[in-house]
Design a protein around this motif. Structure first.
Motif, PDB file in Angstrom:
ATOM      1  N   ASP A  77       0.819  -1.216   0.000  1.00 41.64           N
ATOM      2  CA  ASP A  77       0.000   0.000   0.000  1.00 41.64           C
ATOM      3  C   ASP A  77       0.853   1.267   0.000  1.00 41.64           C
ATOM      4  O   ASP A  77       1.483   1.610   1.002  1.00 41.64           O
ATOM      5  CB  ASP A  77      -0.913  -0.019   1.235  1.00 41.64           C
ATOM      6  CG  ASP A  77      -1.923   1.117   1.239  1.00 41.64           C
ATOM      7  OD1 ASP A  77      -1.860   1.976   0.343  1.00 41.64           O
ATOM      8  OD2 ASP A  77      -2.784   1.143   2.139  1.00 41.64           O
ATOM      9  N   HIS A  78       0.828   1.949  -1.133  1.00 42.81           N
ATOM     10  CA  HIS A  78       1.403   3.283  -1.232  1.00 42.81           C
ATOM     11  C   HIS A  78       0.332   4.312  -1.599  1.00 42.81           C
ATOM     12  O   HIS A  78       0.668   5.424  -2.032  1.00 42.81           O
ATOM     13  CB  HIS A  78       2.513   3.312  -2.284  1.00 42.81           C
ATOM     14  CG  HIS A  78       3.733   2.530  -1.910  1.00 42.81           C
ATOM     15  ND1 HIS A  78       4.004   1.278  -2.410  1.00 42.81           N
ATOM     16  CD2 HIS A  78       4.754   2.834  -1.064  1.00 42.81           C
ATOM     17  CE1 HIS A  78       5.150   0.841  -1.907  1.00 42.81           C
ATOM     18  NE2 HIS A  78       5.621   1.750  -1.094  1.00 42.81           N
ATOM     19  N   TYR A  79      -0.927   3.956  -1.443  1.00 45.20           N
ATOM     20  CA  TYR A  79      -2.019   4.834  -1.857  1.00 45.20           C
ATOM     21  C   TYR A  79      -2.905   5.282  -0.697  1.00 45.20           C
ATOM     22  O   TYR A  79      -3.328   6.428  -0.654  1.00 45.20           O
ATOM     23  CB  TYR A  79      -2.903   4.125  -2.900  1.00 45.20           C
ATOM     24  CG  TYR A  79      -2.311   4.092  -4.278  1.00 45.20           C
ATOM     25  CD1 TYR A  79      -2.520   5.137  -5.170  1.00 45.20           C
ATOM     26  CD2 TYR A  79      -1.521   3.042  -4.686  1.00 45.20           C
ATOM     27  CE1 TYR A  79      -1.967   5.124  -6.436  1.00 45.20           C
ATOM     28  CE2 TYR A  79      -0.954   3.012  -5.955  1.00 45.20           C
ATOM     29  CZ  TYR A  79      -1.183   4.050  -6.820  1.00 45.20           C
ATOM     30  OH  TYR A  79      -0.621   4.034  -8.072  1.00 45.20           O
ATOM     31  N   MET A  80      -3.214   4.360   0.221  1.00 42.88           N
ATOM     32  CA  MET A  80      -4.228   4.665   1.218  1.00 42.88           C
ATOM     33  C   MET A  80      -3.627   4.759   2.615  1.00 42.88           C
ATOM     34  O   MET A  80      -3.474   5.839   3.163  1.00 42.88           O
ATOM     35  CB  MET A  80      -5.342   3.614   1.141  1.00 42.88           C
ATOM     36  CG  MET A  80      -6.102   3.690  -0.182  1.00 42.88           C
ATOM     37  SD  MET A  80      -7.400   2.439  -0.346  1.00 42.88           S
ATOM     38  CE  MET A  80      -6.422   0.994  -0.795  1.00 42.88           C
ATOM     39  N   ARG A  81      -3.272   3.616   3.186  1.00 42.14           N
ATOM     40  CA  ARG A  81      -2.785   3.600   4.563  1.00 42.14           C
ATOM     41  C   ARG A  81      -1.272   3.679   4.649  1.00 42.14           C
ATOM     42  O   ARG A  81      -0.699   3.707   5.725  1.00 42.14           O
ATOM     43  CB  ARG A  81      -3.333   2.367   5.279  1.00 42.14           C
ATOM     44  CG  ARG A  81      -4.857   2.466   5.434  1.00 42.14           C
ATOM     45  CD  ARG A  81      -5.545   1.127   5.585  1.00 42.14           C
ATOM     46  NE  ARG A  81      -7.004   1.290   5.584  1.00 42.14           N
ATOM     47  CZ  ARG A  81      -7.748   1.317   4.482  1.00 42.14           C
ATOM     48  NH1 ARG A  81      -7.197   1.173   3.286  1.00 42.14           N
ATOM     49  NH2 ARG A  81      -9.049   1.490   4.568  1.00 42.14           N
ATOM     50  N   MET A  82      -0.632   3.693   3.507  1.00 43.90           N
ATOM     51  CA  MET A  82       0.800   3.979   3.361  1.00 43.90           C
ATOM     52  C   MET A  82       1.678   3.040   4.194  1.00 43.90           C
ATOM     53  O   MET A  82       2.643   3.466   4.837  1.00 43.90           O
ATOM     54  CB  MET A  82       1.090   5.441   3.724  1.00 43.90           C
ATOM     55  CG  MET A  82       0.323   6.445   2.880  1.00 43.90           C
ATOM     56  SD  MET A  82       0.769   6.324   1.109  1.00 43.90           S
ATOM     57  CE  MET A  82      -0.206   7.641   0.398  1.00 43.90           C
ATOM     58  N   THR A  83       1.370   1.763   4.142  1.00 44.23           N
ATOM     59  CA  THR A  83       2.166   0.760   4.860  1.00 44.23           C
ATOM     60  C   THR A  83       3.171   0.067   3.942  1.00 44.23           C
ATOM     61  O   THR A  83       3.805  -0.913   4.342  1.00 44.23           O
ATOM     62  CB  THR A  83       1.242  -0.301   5.477  1.00 44.23           C
ATOM     63  OG1 THR A  83       0.457  -0.910   4.419  1.00 44.23           O
ATOM     64  CG2 THR A  83       0.300   0.307   6.507  1.00 44.23           C
ATOM     65  N   GLY A  84       3.323   0.550   2.714  1.00 47.13           N
ATOM     66  CA  GLY A  84       4.114  -0.135   1.712  1.00 47.13           C
ATOM     67  C   GLY A  84       5.543  -0.469   2.106  1.00 47.13           C
ATOM     68  O   GLY A  84       5.985  -1.613   1.925  1.00 47.13           O
TER      69      GLY A  84
ATOM     70  N   VAL B   6     -13.284   3.829  -6.965  1.00 48.74           N
ATOM     71  CA  VAL B   6     -12.440   5.002  -6.784  1.00 48.74           C
ATOM     72  C   VAL B   6     -12.765   5.722  -5.487  1.00 48.74           C
ATOM     73  O   VAL B   6     -11.861   6.146  -4.754  1.00 48.74           O
ATOM     74  CB  VAL B   6     -12.574   5.955  -7.987  1.00 48.74           C
ATOM     75  CG1 VAL B   6     -11.879   7.288  -7.702  1.00 48.74           C
ATOM     76  CG2 VAL B   6     -11.969   5.307  -9.227  1.00 48.74           C
ATOM     77  N   PHE B   7     -14.037   5.858  -5.161  1.00 51.48           N
ATOM     78  CA  PHE B   7     -14.370   6.573  -3.923  1.00 51.48           C
ATOM     79  C   PHE B   7     -13.853   5.819  -2.703  1.00 51.48           C
ATOM     80  O   PHE B   7     -13.275   6.422  -1.791  1.00 51.48           O
ATOM     81  CB  PHE B   7     -15.881   6.798  -3.831  1.00 51.48           C
ATOM     82  CG  PHE B   7     -16.383   7.894  -4.724  1.00 51.48           C
ATOM     83  CD1 PHE B   7     -16.117   9.223  -4.431  1.00 51.48           C
ATOM     84  CD2 PHE B   7     -17.097   7.603  -5.870  1.00 51.48           C
ATOM     85  CE1 PHE B   7     -16.561  10.246  -5.263  1.00 51.48           C
ATOM     86  CE2 PHE B   7     -17.551   8.616  -6.707  1.00 51.48           C
ATOM     87  CZ  PHE B   7     -17.284   9.942  -6.407  1.00 51.48           C
ATOM     88  N   ALA B   8     -14.033   4.513  -2.669  1.00 49.57           N
ATOM     89  CA  ALA B   8     -13.534   3.720  -1.542  1.00 49.57           C
ATOM     90  C   ALA B   8     -12.029   3.857  -1.409  1.00 49.57           C
ATOM     91  O   ALA B   8     -11.495   3.983  -0.299  1.00 49.57           O
ATOM     92  CB  ALA B   8     -13.920   2.252  -1.711  1.00 49.57           C
ATOM     93  N   GLN B   9     -11.326   3.854  -2.543  1.00 50.75           N
ATOM     94  CA  GLN B   9      -9.878   3.942  -2.489  1.00 50.75           C
ATOM     95  C   GLN B   9      -9.385   5.357  -2.214  1.00 50.75           C
ATOM     96  O   GLN B   9      -8.188   5.566  -2.032  1.00 50.75           O
ATOM     97  CB  GLN B   9      -9.270   3.412  -3.785  1.00 50.75           C
ATOM     98  CG  GLN B   9      -9.397   1.900  -3.909  1.00 50.75           C
ATOM     99  CD  GLN B   9      -8.503   1.332  -4.977  1.00 50.75           C
ATOM    100  OE1 GLN B   9      -8.157   2.013  -5.941  1.00 50.75           O
ATOM    101  NE2 GLN B   9      -8.114   0.083  -4.806  1.00 50.75           N
ATOM    102  N   ASN B  10     -10.299   6.306  -2.167  1.00 53.48           N
ATOM    103  CA  ASN B  10      -9.945   7.666  -1.781  1.00 53.48           C
ATOM    104  C   ASN B  10     -10.521   8.031  -0.412  1.00 53.48           C
ATOM    105  O   ASN B  10     -10.547   9.198  -0.040  1.00 53.48           O
ATOM    106  CB  ASN B  10     -10.413   8.661  -2.846  1.00 53.48           C
ATOM    107  CG  ASN B  10      -9.521   8.646  -4.074  1.00 53.48           C
ATOM    108  OD1 ASN B  10      -8.544   9.377  -4.158  1.00 53.48           O
ATOM    109  ND2 ASN B  10      -9.841   7.781  -5.024  1.00 53.48           N
ATOM    110  N   GLY B  11     -10.996   7.014   0.324  1.00 49.97           N
ATOM    111  CA  GLY B  11     -11.450   7.226   1.687  1.00 49.97           C
ATOM    112  C   GLY B  11     -12.853   7.772   1.820  1.00 49.97           C
ATOM    113  O   GLY B  11     -13.222   8.302   2.875  1.00 49.97           O
ATOM    114  N   ASN B  12     -13.680   7.634   0.768  1.00 46.99           N
ATOM    115  CA  ASN B  12     -15.044   8.174   0.798  1.00 46.99           C
ATOM    116  C   ASN B  12     -16.037   7.023   0.717  1.00 46.99           C
ATOM    117  O   ASN B  12     -16.530   6.670  -0.369  1.00 46.99           O
ATOM    118  CB  ASN B  12     -15.240   9.153  -0.371  1.00 46.99           C
ATOM    119  CG  ASN B  12     -16.535   9.927  -0.271  1.00 46.99           C
ATOM    120  OD1 ASN B  12     -17.496   9.468   0.325  1.00 46.99           O
ATOM    121  ND2 ASN B  12     -16.563  11.108  -0.880  1.00 46.99           N
TER     122      ASN B  12
END
Length: 581
Positions: free
Chosen positions: A240-247, A317-323
């Motif tokens: 994950d480098h997009y949402m929770r940034m645990t990559g 897309v909305f889910a992956q942008n936190g909406n």
């Protein structure tokens, strides 16, 4: 049928990274049988004049999601028109098998939500006459023919669901459950799977981490050791480098476990977008440390920024942008139900609040970055930004304005979110890195959002022809020979005598990644058809798959010469695992 072909007067870019050279290439019985200057045509041999053209290996798509679509769109447009000869599927931890009856709906739902693979044809047009991966492959060979070589990983997620049921979403596996998972994976590997794919990025529509994210080190290590028994096979983990940034942390974790197991790993991977610059430095440090320590861990990347074309019937897309509240609208079925939500004051309040909490790097924050692209009803406006629409209507909040526009224009209307800017310096570094895996186009997925096929030609036109950031030899190598070597496909990816004749012939001055256009060929479950995006031909002068033309004389040929391929040292000859209830 045997096609005897002599490709004359071309410039060979052989896929190895070596300097290009003028030569003729002879093909017979599906193989490259001779390379040389001034070759003479033999009896019954067709001559293709490649003057002004490059002769390259066919392009390898490393990250596709044609797992479902190939059952109802077997032409896989526009693959042949872009010189694509091999498609690798089963990525992101998602695969069609193993899948016993009580988890088939879960498998379908996962493909539908995460990859926008339509549910109706998945349920009705796919036979689902398998449980294990080896049985899936046998069904594929009975029922499907493809114009490209098809390969597939075995997904970690269906393996967990098969063994653990709903508990796969909730906890780590027991030692006995891990042993059962290893048996299922071993069945897949014996049958020719590319390896294991897993996922540490995605959360489902209920905001739950995918089952693979609950796997502990013991589970990963055991599964990696199964893959390691099969030379040429690989493991893949999406981080994950997009949402929770645990990559960076997850990349280091799975990289060390893969090294311990002795398996080659693709972790996806060092990110190349501007908003990811800070976390990219951390992941790049992990990547460089892996190389310095001699660990066989390769990072995945893509040279095209993700496209966010959003319709309001199918998109994550909305889910992956936190909406999650706007995602509720998309996941709600039926025009009437959606219309009720869009006029419900309670939902509108929740949607406004959720909009304000989207991830900071998301362009959904910026109405000027959102273009109202297409209207289902024709009501409009289209071709303007959401900011323009807010100014025209006097609606103050972006969520309220979008709700009004969708209500007037219909849920199949299309919103275009501006693509993230690329980190060009890092991207070129990744293209040249000896331990990187590129050409991750997502082809076959998100059919109402974009067409991933064609990104390979964009690399050649943008990075080589137009901006001269790479040599033609470098660019062809990273999409052919380098990938064939990584994935254990030594008979492909090179123009060399004795190799399988997967070949693309094209004029670099004439090809382009053509604009996307709709093709209405996806069964909608109600007797009609819905659309997906494709492209007009680049075009190729000639595409050969296993020595058979798939694009020729300006058009696809309608031939299906593709093989189901796997790491060359694995195959389907060992006894298959019997299905268990």
């Amino acid at each position: 049928m045997n096609f005897k072909i002599l490709i004359k007067n071309g410039t060979v870019v052989d896929g190895s990274g070596a300097a290009s050279y003028k030569a003729d290439v002879r093909v017979n019985e599906g193989r490259i049988v001779e390379i040389g200057e001034n070759l003479t045509a033999g009896s019954g041999e067709r001559v293709v004049d490649a003057t002004g053209c490059l002769v390259t290996p066919g392009f390898i798509e490393t990250h596709n999601h044609w797992d479902g679509g190939v059952w109802w769109s077997p032409m896989m447009e526009p693959a042949a028109a872009y010189g694509i000869t091999t498609s690798i599927n089963g990525n992101c931890g998602f695969s069609m098998a193993p899948a016993k009856p009580d988890i088939q709906n879960d498998v379908i739902d996962i493909f539908n939500f995460f990859e926008d693979i339509p549910e109706a044809p998945m349920k009705k047009l796919v036979p689902w006459d398998w449980q294990t991966w080896s049985e899936y492959k046998a069904s594929f060979l009975r029922n499907v023919k493809t114009p490209v070589n098809f390969a597939a990983f075995c997904g970690h997620i269906p393996i967990r669901l098969y063994v653990m049921g709903e508990a796969a979403w909730e906890r780590a596996a027991t030692a006995d459950e891990i042993a059962q998972m290893c048996d299922l994976l071993d069945d897949a590997m014996r049958a020719g799977a590319m390896g294991l794919s897993s996922n540490h990025l995605d959360y489902d529509k209920h905001d739950r981490p995918l089952p693979s994210q609950l796997a502990d080190d013991a589970e990963f290590l055991a599964l990696f050791k199964v893959v390691a028994k099969y030379p040429g096979a690989t493991a893949q983990v999406i981080v994950d480098h997009y949402m929770r940034m645990t990559g960076p942390e997850q990349g280091e974790r799975v990289g060390n476990l893969a090294h311990q197991a002795g398996v080659r790993l693709q972790w996806v991977g060092v990110p190349t977008l501007q908003f990811q610059s800070e976390i990219a430095r951390k992941s790049l440090a992990v990547h460089e440390r892996f190389k310095a320590e001699g660990k066989d861990n390769w990072t995945g990347y893509h040279h095209v920024s993700p496209t966010s074309v959003i319709n309001f019937c199918r998109s994550l897309v909305f889910a992956q942008n936190g909406n999650q509240v706007w995602q509720e609208l998309i996941d709600t079925e039926g025009y009437e139900a959606k219309s009720r939500m869009l006029t419900d004051p309670v939902w509108l309040d929740r949607a406004r609040e959720s909009w304000n909490k989207q991830y900071a790097h998301s362009y959904l924050h910026d109405p000027a970055a959102l273009t109202l692209k297409e209207s289902e009803t024709g009501y409009g406006p289209v071709g303007v930004t959401l900011a323009d629409y807010m100014a025209q209507t006097g609606i103050e909040h972006a969520s309220d304005a979008l709700a009004r526009w969708v209500l007037n224009n219909g849920p199949e209307s299309v919103l275009l979110k501006r693509s993230w800017e690329r980190n060009e310096e890092l991207l070129v570094q990744m293209l040249r890195d000896p331990r990187s895996v590129g050409n991750i186009s997502d082809g076959g997925a998100h059919g109402k959002m974009f067409c991933g096929y064609g990104d390979n030609i964009l690399l050649l036109t943008d990075f080589v022809r137009d901006r001269k950031l790479l040599s033609i030899e470098e660019a062809v190598h990273v999409m052919t020979g380098k990938l064939a070597d990584f994935f254990g496909l030594p008979q492909r990816g090179l123009i060399a005598e004795g190799k399988i004749a997967d070949i693309a012939v094209f004029n670099l001055q004439e090809v382009e990644r053509r604009p996307e256009e709709r093709i209405w060929d996806v069964w909608d479950g109600q007797g009609g058809r819905t659309y997906r995006y494709t492209r007009a031909p680049a075009p190729m002068l000639l595409t050969l798959v296993n020595g058979v033309p798939t694009f020729d004389n300006g058009a696809v040929t309608g031939r299906f010469p593709g093989d189901f391929v796997g790491p060359e040292s694995s195959g389907a000859e060992a006894p298959a695992l019997a299905a268990t209830a």
